[in-house]
Design a protein around this motif. Structure first.
Motif, PDB file in Angstrom:
ATOM      1  N   ALA A   1       0.833  -1.209   0.000  1.00 45.15           N
ATOM      2  CA  ALA A   1       0.000   0.000   0.000  1.00 45.15           C
ATOM      3  C   ALA A   1       0.863   1.252   0.000  1.00 45.15           C
ATOM      4  CB  ALA A   1      -0.927  -0.006   1.215  1.00 45.15           C
ATOM      5  N   ARG A   2       1.944   1.253   0.784  1.00 43.13           N
ATOM      6  CA  ARG A   2       2.810   2.432   0.811  1.00 43.13           C
ATOM      7  C   ARG A   2       3.511   2.651  -0.525  1.00 43.13           C
ATOM      8  NH1 ARG A   2       4.290   0.419   5.943  1.00 43.13           N
ATOM      9  NH2 ARG A   2       6.262  -0.319   5.068  1.00 43.13           N
ATOM     10  N   ALA A   3       3.817   1.558  -1.217  1.00 42.09           N
ATOM     11  CA  ALA A   3       4.459   1.689  -2.520  1.00 42.09           C
ATOM     12  C   ALA A   3       3.474   2.137  -3.594  1.00 42.09           C
ATOM     13  CB  ALA A   3       5.099   0.355  -2.920  1.00 42.09           C
ATOM     14  N   ALA A   4       2.195   1.798  -3.415  1.00 44.76           N
ATOM     15  CA  ALA A   4       1.187   2.102  -4.446  1.00 44.76           C
ATOM     16  C   ALA A   4       0.538   3.455  -4.251  1.00 44.76           C
ATOM     17  CB  ALA A   4       0.110   1.010  -4.442  1.00 44.76           C
ATOM     18  N   PHE A   5       0.429   3.935  -3.002  1.00 40.21           N
ATOM     19  CA  PHE A   5      -0.330   5.150  -2.701  1.00 40.21           C
ATOM     20  C   PHE A   5       0.473   6.095  -1.826  1.00 40.21           C
ATOM     21  CE2 PHE A   5      -3.669   1.674  -2.516  1.00 40.21           C
ATOM     22  CZ  PHE A   5      -4.177   1.912  -3.791  1.00 40.21           C
ATOM     23  N   ASP A   6       0.006   7.342  -1.784  1.00 35.73           N
ATOM     24  CA  ASP A   6       0.406   8.200  -0.684  1.00 35.73           C
ATOM     25  C   ASP A   6      -0.704   8.129   0.362  1.00 35.73           C
ATOM     26  OD1 ASP A   6      -1.685   9.996  -1.421  1.00 35.73           O
ATOM     27  OD2 ASP A   6      -0.336  11.193  -2.656  1.00 35.73           O
ATOM     28  N   ALA A   7      -0.509   8.819   1.476  1.00 41.13           N
ATOM     29  CA  ALA A   7      -1.480   8.703   2.579  1.00 41.13           C
ATOM     30  C   ALA A   7      -2.870   9.160   2.158  1.00 41.13           C
ATOM     31  CB  ALA A   7      -0.995   9.509   3.785  1.00 41.13           C
ATOM     32  N   GLY A   8      -2.957  10.229   1.381  1.00 44.40           N
ATOM     33  CA  GLY A   8      -4.255  10.728   0.943  1.00 44.40           C
ATOM     34  C   GLY A   8      -4.969   9.750   0.039  1.00 44.40           C
ATOM     35  N   GLU A   9      -4.215   9.125  -0.858  1.00 43.48           N
ATOM     36  CA  GLU A   9      -4.824   8.139  -1.767  1.00 43.48           C
ATOM     37  C   GLU A   9      -5.291   6.906  -1.008  1.00 43.48           C
ATOM     38  OE1 GLU A   9      -2.239   9.178  -5.805  1.00 43.48           O
ATOM     39  OE2 GLU A   9      -1.449   7.775  -4.300  1.00 43.48           O
TER      40      GLU A   9
END
Length: 234
Positions: free
Chosen positions: A145-153
């Motif tokens: 999840a951290r690799a795919a998104f930023d916190a907002g996403e």
């Protein structure tokens, strides 16, 4: 590319939701909806043995909901793998949907269609939302999840794809959560065999418990997003 991270993350969310629903669900309130009255002998015996009723009835119902949810999500992941929308397996998804299964026999066809459409729309959002995670090589959910998104996403994914009780709140009258309770199976003992079975309609309590569980689990998931994206561990 792996589905492992997406599967583990979703199963954690479902398990947390089931456990929270179990804690929120009140057998006493559910029994109030039997129509047999507070003084009915069967209701009185079941109320005094709420723990046994929960083990025999509530837990199996929640386990069935969990199994259906996981099977449904695996179909969603198959759509990600194939690049197809969820409409490609719409019938199979609806067959595994706990809300569709709980539609009352007398529910209006228009209500049924609205609930089915809302279900497929949510699953499409979920399919689109988890696709970036499926495309990652990481096998654990939070690193993927951290690799795919930023916190907002990540927060947007939770807001858009995780809530599941909207059909219950918008179309409450279309649902009937009902289970047949045999006091002999629940209570045991030589005298319970002569007691009549009870058709336990627990829709109001199911809606209340699931809505509360949804709010709590989504709030905790967002807090976990904050922790995961702040410290980078997981």
């Amino acid at each position: 590319m792996t589905r492992t991270a997406a599967e583990s993350g979703f199963e954690t969310f479902v398990n947390d939701t089931i456990e929270t629903t179990r804690r929120e669900f009140s057998v006493a309130r559910a029994l109030e909806g039997t129509g047999l009255g507070a003084g009915g002998i069967v209701v009185d015996k079941l109320r005094r043995n709420a723990d046994a009723l929960e083990r025999a009835v509530v837990e199996p119902e929640l386990d069935t909901y969990r199994r259906r949810s996981v099977e449904q999500f695996r179909l969603v992941l198959e759509c990600v793998d194939s690049g197809e929308p969820v409409d490609a397996v719409a019938d199979e998804l609806l067959e595994r949907d706990g809300y569709v299964a709980a539609l009352a026999p007398q529910a209006e066809p228009s209500k049924r269609r609205a609930i089915e459409e809302a279900t497929l729309e949510r699953l499409q959002r979920l399919r689109d939302g988890v696709e970036p995670i499926v495309q990652r090589p990481e096998k654990r959910f939070w690193p993927a999840a951290r690799a795919a998104f930023d916190a907002g996403e990540a927060t947007d994914l939770v807001d858009e794809a995780f809530p599941f009780t909207d059909p219950l709140q918008r179309h409450r009258e279309a649902f009937a959560f009902v289970v047949e309770v045999d006091p002999g199976d629940v209570l045991g003992g030589r005298f319970t065999a002569s007691l009549p079975s009870v058709s336990l309609e627990y829709t109001d309590e199911a809606v209340r418990a699931m809505c509360r569980a949804e709010r709590q689990v989504i709030a905790e998931t967002k807090r976990e997003i904050g922790r995961q994206f702040d410290d980078g561990d997981g």
